[in-house]
Design a protein around this motif. Structure first.
Motif, short mmCIF file in Angstrom:
data_model
loop_
_atom_site.label_atom_id
_atom_site.label_comp_id
_atom_site.label_asym_id
_atom_site.label_seq_id
_atom_site.Cartn_x
_atom_site.Cartn_y
_atom_site.Cartn_z
N THR A 34 0.87 -1.19 0.00
CA THR A 34 0.00 0.00 0.00
C THR A 34 0.90 1.24 0.00
OG1 THR A 34 -0.13 -0.27 2.37
CG2 THR A 34 -2.00 -1.07 1.07
N GLY A 35 0.36 2.36 0.38
CA GLY A 35 1.13 3.61 0.35
C GLY A 35 0.84 4.37 -0.94
N LYS A 36 1.30 5.62 -0.96
CA LYS A 36 1.02 6.46 -2.13
C LYS A 36 1.94 6.12 -3.29
CE LYS A 36 -0.46 10.64 0.34
NZ LYS A 36 0.36 10.64 1.60
N THR A 37 3.14 5.67 -2.98
CA THR A 37 4.15 5.50 -4.04
C THR A 37 3.68 4.65 -5.22
OG1 THR A 37 5.74 5.71 -2.25
CG2 THR A 37 6.62 5.05 -4.41
N PRO A 38 3.07 3.49 -5.00
CA PRO A 38 2.72 2.67 -6.18
C PRO A 38 1.39 3.06 -6.84
CG PRO A 38 2.41 1.39 -4.17
CD PRO A 38 2.81 2.76 -3.74
N LEU A 64 1.17 -7.03 1.97
CA LEU A 64 2.19 -7.06 3.01
C LEU A 64 1.64 -6.92 4.42
CD1 LEU A 64 4.77 -4.54 1.55
CD2 LEU A 64 5.21 -6.95 2.03
N ASP A 65 0.63 -6.07 4.56
CA ASP A 65 0.28 -5.70 5.93
C ASP A 65 -1.15 -5.14 6.02
OD1 ASP A 65 0.81 -3.36 4.52
OD2 ASP A 65 2.54 -2.80 5.69
N GLU A 66 -1.57 -4.97 7.25
CA GLU A 66 -2.91 -4.40 7.52
C GLU A 66 -2.90 -3.83 8.93
OE1 GLU A 66 -5.54 -2.79 6.98
OE2 GLU A 66 -6.61 -4.24 5.72
N LEU A 128 7.43 -3.21 -3.41
CA LEU A 128 7.65 -2.66 -2.07
C LEU A 128 7.79 -1.15 -2.11
CD1 LEU A 128 10.52 -4.57 -0.20
CD2 LEU A 128 8.07 -4.67 0.28
N GLY A 129 7.30 -0.50 -1.08
CA GLY A 129 7.63 0.90 -0.85
C GLY A 129 8.60 0.93 0.32
N ILE A 130 8.97 2.11 0.74
CA ILE A 130 9.86 2.22 1.89
C ILE A 130 9.35 3.37 2.78
CG2 ILE A 130 11.48 3.60 0.48
CD1 ILE A 130 13.75 2.52 2.23
N GLY A 131 9.33 3.13 4.06
CA GLY A 131 8.90 4.18 4.98
C GLY A 131 10.03 5.19 5.17
N GLY A 134 12.71 3.91 7.13
CA GLY A 134 13.36 2.70 6.64
C GLY A 134 12.54 1.43 6.83
N HIS A 135 11.24 1.58 7.16
CA HIS A 135 10.47 0.34 7.32
C HIS A 135 10.07 -0.24 5.96
CE1 HIS A 135 6.40 2.73 7.77
NE2 HIS A 135 6.47 2.26 6.53
N ILE A 136 9.87 -1.54 5.94
CA ILE A 136 9.26 -2.20 4.77
C ILE A 136 8.10 -3.03 5.31
CG2 ILE A 136 11.11 -2.19 3.05
CD1 ILE A 136 12.04 -4.90 4.08
N GLY A 137 6.97 -3.00 4.59
CA GLY A 137 5.74 -3.51 5.20
C GLY A 137 5.56 -2.67 6.44
N PHE A 138 5.33 -3.33 7.59
CA PHE A 138 5.38 -2.58 8.85
C PHE A 138 6.49 -3.14 9.72
CE2 PHE A 138 1.00 -0.53 8.43
CZ PHE A 138 1.53 0.75 8.35
N ASN A 139 7.56 -3.56 9.09
CA ASN A 139 8.74 -3.95 9.85
C ASN A 139 9.48 -2.68 10.22
OD1 ASN A 139 8.91 -7.06 9.67
ND2 ASN A 139 8.38 -6.38 7.58
N ALA A 161 3.27 10.04 10.63
CA ALA A 161 3.21 10.14 9.17
C ALA A 161 1.90 9.60 8.60
CB ALA A 161 4.39 9.42 8.54
N ASN A 162 1.44 8.45 9.11
CA ASN A 162 0.29 7.76 8.50
C ASN A 162 -1.05 8.11 9.15
OD1 ASN A 162 2.42 6.46 7.28
ND2 ASN A 162 1.43 4.46 7.28
N LYS A 163 -1.01 8.66 10.34
CA LYS A 163 -2.23 8.88 11.14
C LYS A 163 -3.15 7.66 11.03
CE LYS A 163 -1.80 13.83 10.66
NZ LYS A 163 -0.53 13.68 9.87
N GLY A 191 11.33 13.04 1.03
CA GLY A 191 11.09 12.41 2.33
C GLY A 191 11.70 11.02 2.43
N LYS A 192 12.07 10.44 1.30
CA LYS A 192 12.60 9.08 1.31
C LYS A 192 14.12 9.05 1.13
CE LYS A 192 8.56 7.47 1.87
NZ LYS A 192 7.74 6.79 0.91
N ARG A 193 14.74 10.21 0.94
CA ARG A 193 16.15 10.17 0.53
C ARG A 193 17.08 9.60 1.61
NH1 ARG A 193 18.39 16.31 0.50
NH2 ARG A 193 17.76 16.70 2.62
#
Ligand code: GLP
Length: 231
Positions: A34-38, A64-66, A128-131, A134-139, A161-163, A191-193
């Motif tokens: 999920t996320g805006k990136t894809p 990945l997650d919920e 995958l996106g990236i938080g 540095g999270h992936i999924g909610f790791n 960030a996600n509220k 924000g991801k750099r």
């Protein structure tokens, strides 16, 4: 690892689409994030499916997650997010869509999803996106290389960030994500750099869970110029 940097979000999403379509024929099990990136990628995939260029009949999806403890059809759930942005537009068989259970006993839900992944997986192509942390999924930071699907507490920065509708989530673990045959990571915006730079250029560590992706043998990173600024 392959890193592809494009000028902006649109060009980056076009490359991601090309990589997705290249892999589509050899991929039965597809992992979505999920996320805006894809989002642009998902709308292009929807168009490709609507025009008859591709079909998801016979494909299997894993997300990945919920968020934990919310109703499946809650408009704030990741399931609804995926329905709105992809699943309602494509011809995937509804019973081939896999999401983790997000209520009840956390250990039972995690173990159920782990066995679904074992049964139908591994994922052939994982998006995958990236938080920003540095999270992936909610790791979240602190997640280990051998972490498996489990219920986690979201970090303060993710909550900000996600509220989110819940401060807990169920997520595929790093171990299962790394078990995918091919991984495409997408990153867009300033924000991801920091996260992208640490993930790709520093020694893998639990502080930046995405850094464990360096251990994967078939990883492609698609970034726009802003996200790739520090690489
Ligand atoms: C979310 C999801 C991740 C996603 C990331 C980035 O919280 N759990 O799977 O990749 O954060 O989101 P965005 O693409 O909106 O920056």
């Amino acid at each position: 690892m392959k890193i592809i940097v494009k000028e902006d979000y649109t060009e980056m999403s076009d490359v991601a689409l090309r990589l997705f379509l290249d892999a589509f024929g050899r991929s039965k099990v597809i992992g979505f994030a999920t996320g805006k990136t894809p989002l642009k990628l998902y709308s292009s995939i929807s168009e490709a499916c609507l025009s008859g260029e591709i079909s998801f009949k016979g494909k299997i999806s894993f997300n990945l997650d919920e968020y934990w403890g919310i109703e499946k059809d809650d408009p704030r759930s990741f399931r609804e997010y995926m329905e709105a942005h992809l699943f309602r537009q494509i011809d995937i068989y509804r019973n081939e869509i896999h999401f983790p259970e997000c209520s009840g006993d956390p250990d039972a839900a995690a173990s159920k999803y782990r066995s679904e992944i074992r049964r139908f997986g591994p994922v052939d192509f994982q998006i995958l996106g990236i938080g920003a942390n540095g999270h992936i999924g909610f790791n979240e930071p602190g997640s280990g290389l051998s972490s498996e699907t489990r219920v986690v507490k979201l970090s303060e920065s993710t909550i900000k960030a996600n509220k989110p509708p819940s401060e807990r989530a169920i997520t595929m673990g790093i171990k299962e994500i790394l078990g995918s045959k091919e991984i495409m990571v997408m990153a867009s915006g300033r924000g991801k750099r920091d996260a992208l730079c640490k993930a790709l250029q520093e020694n893998p560590s639990e502080d930046v869970p995405a850094s464990f992706l360096q251990y994967h043998s078939n990883l492609t990173v698609v970034a726009d110029a802003e996200a790739a600024e520090l690489l």
